[in-house]
Design an enzyme around this catalytic site. Structure first.
Site, PDB file in Angstrom:
ATOM      1  N   HIS A   1      -9.583   5.150  -1.063  1.00 33.03           N
ATOM      2  CA  HIS A   1      -8.688   5.252   0.091  1.00 33.03           C
ATOM      3  C   HIS A   1      -9.341   5.913   1.291  1.00 33.03           C
ATOM      4  O   HIS A   1     -10.147   6.544   0.838  1.00 33.03           O
ATOM      5  CB  HIS A   1      -7.301   5.879  -0.073  1.00 33.03           C
ATOM      6  CG  HIS A   1      -6.379   4.927  -0.704  1.00 33.03           C
ATOM      7  ND1 HIS A   1      -5.431   4.347  -0.444  1.00 33.03           N
ATOM      8  CD2 HIS A   1      -6.514   4.469  -1.909  1.00 33.03           C
ATOM      9  CE1 HIS A   1      -4.641   3.491  -1.101  1.00 33.03           C
ATOM     10  NE2 HIS A   1      -5.165   3.666  -2.169  1.00 33.03           N
TER      11      HIS A   1
ATOM     12  N   ASP B   1       0.804  -1.181  -0.204  1.00 32.78           N
ATOM     13  CA  ASP B   1      -0.063   0.072  -0.033  1.00 32.78           C
ATOM     14  C   ASP B   1       0.926   1.326  -0.005  1.00 32.78           C
ATOM     15  O   ASP B   1       1.973   1.240   0.697  1.00 32.78           O
ATOM     16  CB  ASP B   1      -0.871   0.066   1.270  1.00 32.78           C
ATOM     17  CG  ASP B   1      -2.027   0.966   1.167  1.00 32.78           C
ATOM     18  OD1 ASP B   1      -2.522   1.292   0.073  1.00 32.78           O
ATOM     19  OD2 ASP B   1      -2.403   1.601   2.346  1.00 32.78           O
TER      20      ASP B   1
ATOM     21  N   SER C   1     -12.074   4.729   6.652  1.00 32.53           N
ATOM     22  CA  SER C   1     -12.397   4.673   7.939  1.00 32.53           C
ATOM     23  C   SER C   1     -13.496   6.089   8.437  1.00 32.53           C
ATOM     24  O   SER C   1     -13.249   6.929   7.586  1.00 32.53           O
ATOM     25  CB  SER C   1     -11.372   4.912   9.072  1.00 32.53           C
ATOM     26  OG  SER C   1     -10.435   3.708   8.876  1.00 32.53           O
TER      27      SER C   1
ATOM     28  N   THR D   1      -6.915   2.963   9.745  1.00 31.72           N
ATOM     29  CA  THR D   1      -7.092   3.664  10.987  1.00 31.72           C
ATOM     30  C   THR D   1      -7.919   3.142  12.146  1.00 31.72           C
ATOM     31  O   THR D   1      -7.758   3.085  13.252  1.00 31.72           O
ATOM     32  CB  THR D   1      -7.643   5.278  10.690  1.00 31.72           C
ATOM     33  OG1 THR D   1      -6.627   5.935   9.791  1.00 31.72           O
ATOM     34  CG2 THR D   1      -7.572   6.266  11.932  1.00 31.72           C
TER      35      THR D   1
ATOM     36  N   HIS E   1      -7.288   9.941   4.857  1.00 31.19           N
ATOM     37  CA  HIS E   1      -6.540   9.168   5.475  1.00 31.19           C
ATOM     38  C   HIS E   1      -6.792   9.542   7.289  1.00 31.19           C
ATOM     39  O   HIS E   1      -6.603  10.856   7.476  1.00 31.19           O
ATOM     40  CB  HIS E   1      -5.404   8.948   5.252  1.00 31.19           C
ATOM     41  CG  HIS E   1      -5.006   8.364   3.923  1.00 31.19           C
ATOM     42  ND1 HIS E   1      -4.448   8.953   2.689  1.00 31.19           N
ATOM     43  CD2 HIS E   1      -5.397   6.915   3.219  1.00 31.19           C
ATOM     44  CE1 HIS E   1      -4.565   8.268   1.923  1.00 31.19           C
ATOM     45  NE2 HIS E   1      -4.914   6.818   2.002  1.00 31.19           N
ATOM     46  N   GLY E   2      -6.643   8.696   7.912  1.00 33.31           N
ATOM     47  CA  GLY E   2      -6.392   8.961   9.223  1.00 33.31           C
ATOM     48  C   GLY E   2      -7.666   9.661  10.049  1.00 33.31           C
ATOM     49  O   GLY E   2      -8.700   9.680   9.722  1.00 33.31           O
TER      50      GLY E   2
HETATM   51  P1  13P Z   1      -8.194   5.255   6.867  1.00 29.17           P
HETATM   52  O1  13P Z   1      -7.173   5.891   7.448  1.00 29.17           O
HETATM   53  O2  13P Z   1      -9.258   6.074   6.428  1.00 29.17           O
HETATM   54  O3  13P Z   1      -8.254   3.947   7.283  1.00 29.17           O
HETATM   55  O4  13P Z   1      -7.821   4.763   5.173  1.00 29.17           O
HETATM   56  C1  13P Z   1      -6.588   3.599   5.059  1.00 29.17           C
HETATM   57  C2  13P Z   1      -6.036   3.737   3.758  1.00 29.17           C
HETATM   58  O5  13P Z   1      -6.596   4.337   2.907  1.00 29.17           O
HETATM   59  C3  13P Z   1      -4.865   3.012   3.482  1.00 29.17           C
HETATM   60  O6  13P Z   1      -4.414   3.038   2.301  1.00 29.17           O
END
Ligand code: 13P
Length: 283
Positions: free
Chosen positions: A206, A82, A209, A231, A178-179
């Site tokens: 992506h 990833d 979460s 996350t 992300h995050g």
């Molecule tokens: P989250 O941070 O929303 O969990 O997304 C993870 C991600 O897209 C990893 O590539």
């Protein structure tokens, strides 16, 4: 069942309109948790490791465990790098037995992203390995507040990128981040539908979460075939650890903590898989 390529998994997801979960793992506990839930729910799985983890753990040893877990599993699993940002990181993942790599050049100029993704795809395809590219801007932690329409990828640009690079999957920015960011996400479904109409490869989301059931359902209907989660798995593990410490007034031990992490991650992964329409899709 088998260690398979991401291409196979996402082609099936596209045909039967579901999303494969792309779950990132960090160690034995998280690896075991994700594979066990996939087997329990009979779902295909993309097991990911981000290149930035290479700094924190012996990713070569972790990869060997992932290969073993995938080969033994009763469901099809792709092993995926990833957010590969460097040529070196991508080549390491290929050497360690990954069946899929992401080259994330989304912070580069379009031309440079295209050039590097194309080259990596040429090499990976010659070895039978799938490639995911990324275009646009998925927000990240504190930068979430800065997200605006300019960051949402344009359909013609994305179609051109997919055609020229020959990637097997394309991560597109349609409003996620992300995050553990503050604020709510608003997804641009009309752009996602346009991307799906114009691009002939499975689309990846992506920053999964924190999205809700309707977001997932609508995204899948609009062409998303893989949804990445990291996350919330990590937060669920932390919450379980806190509970374990709170209940153990006389102290606890590391093995109990490993169990707590696994339980937290399993609950989180199960919750997401139930939203991805992927249950019993393992073939
Ligand atoms: P989250 O941070 O929303 O969990 O997304 C993870 C991600 O897209 C990893 O590539």
């Amino acid at each position: 069942m088998a260690l398979v390529t991401m291409r196979e998994l996402l082609q099936d997801a596209r045909k039967r309109k579901y999303a494969v979960g792309g779950f990132n793992v960090f160690n034995f506990e998280t690896l075991g948790a994700v594979v066990e839930v996939a087997e329990e729910l009979k779902t295909p799985l993309v097991l990911g490791v981000p290149e930035r983890l290479f700094k924190f753990t012996d990713a070569e040893v972790l990869s060997a465990a992932m290969v073993c877990a995938a080969q033994r599993a009763s469901v099809p699993i792709a092993l995926h790098l990833d957010h590969g940002h460097t040529y070196d990181g991508v080549m390491k993942a290929i050497r360690w037995g990954f069946t899929s790599v992401m080259f994330d050049g989304s912070n580069l100029s379009f031309e440079e992203n295209l050039k590097r993704t194309k080259e990596i795809t040429r090499i990976a395809h010659s070895l039978g390995i799938s490639v995911e590219g990324e275009l646009g801007y998925v927000g990240c932690y504190e930068c979430f507040q800065d997200m605006n329409d300019e960051h949402i990828v344009k359909a013609d640009v994305a179609a051109d990128f997919a055609n020229k690079t020959k990637v097997d999957a394309l991560a597109v920015s349609v409003g996620t981040s992300h995050g553990a960011y503050k604020g709510n996400t608003e997804l641009n479904f009309s752009r996602l539908n346009e991307l799906n109409t114009k691009i002939d490869v499975p689309l990846v989301m992506h920053g999964g979460s924190k999205l809700n059931r309707d977001d997932f359902r609508n995204s899948i209907q609009s062409g998303i075939c893989k949804i990445n989660i990291a996350t919330d798995m990590s937060s669920a593990a932390v919450e379980r650890l806190k509970a374990e410490f709170a209940k153990a007034s006389n102290g606890t031990n590391y093995i109990n903590l490993m169990g707590a992490v696994k339980k937290g991650v399993k609950d989180s992964v199960r919750r997401y898989m139930l939203n991805f329409d992927c249950i019993s899709k393992a073939i």
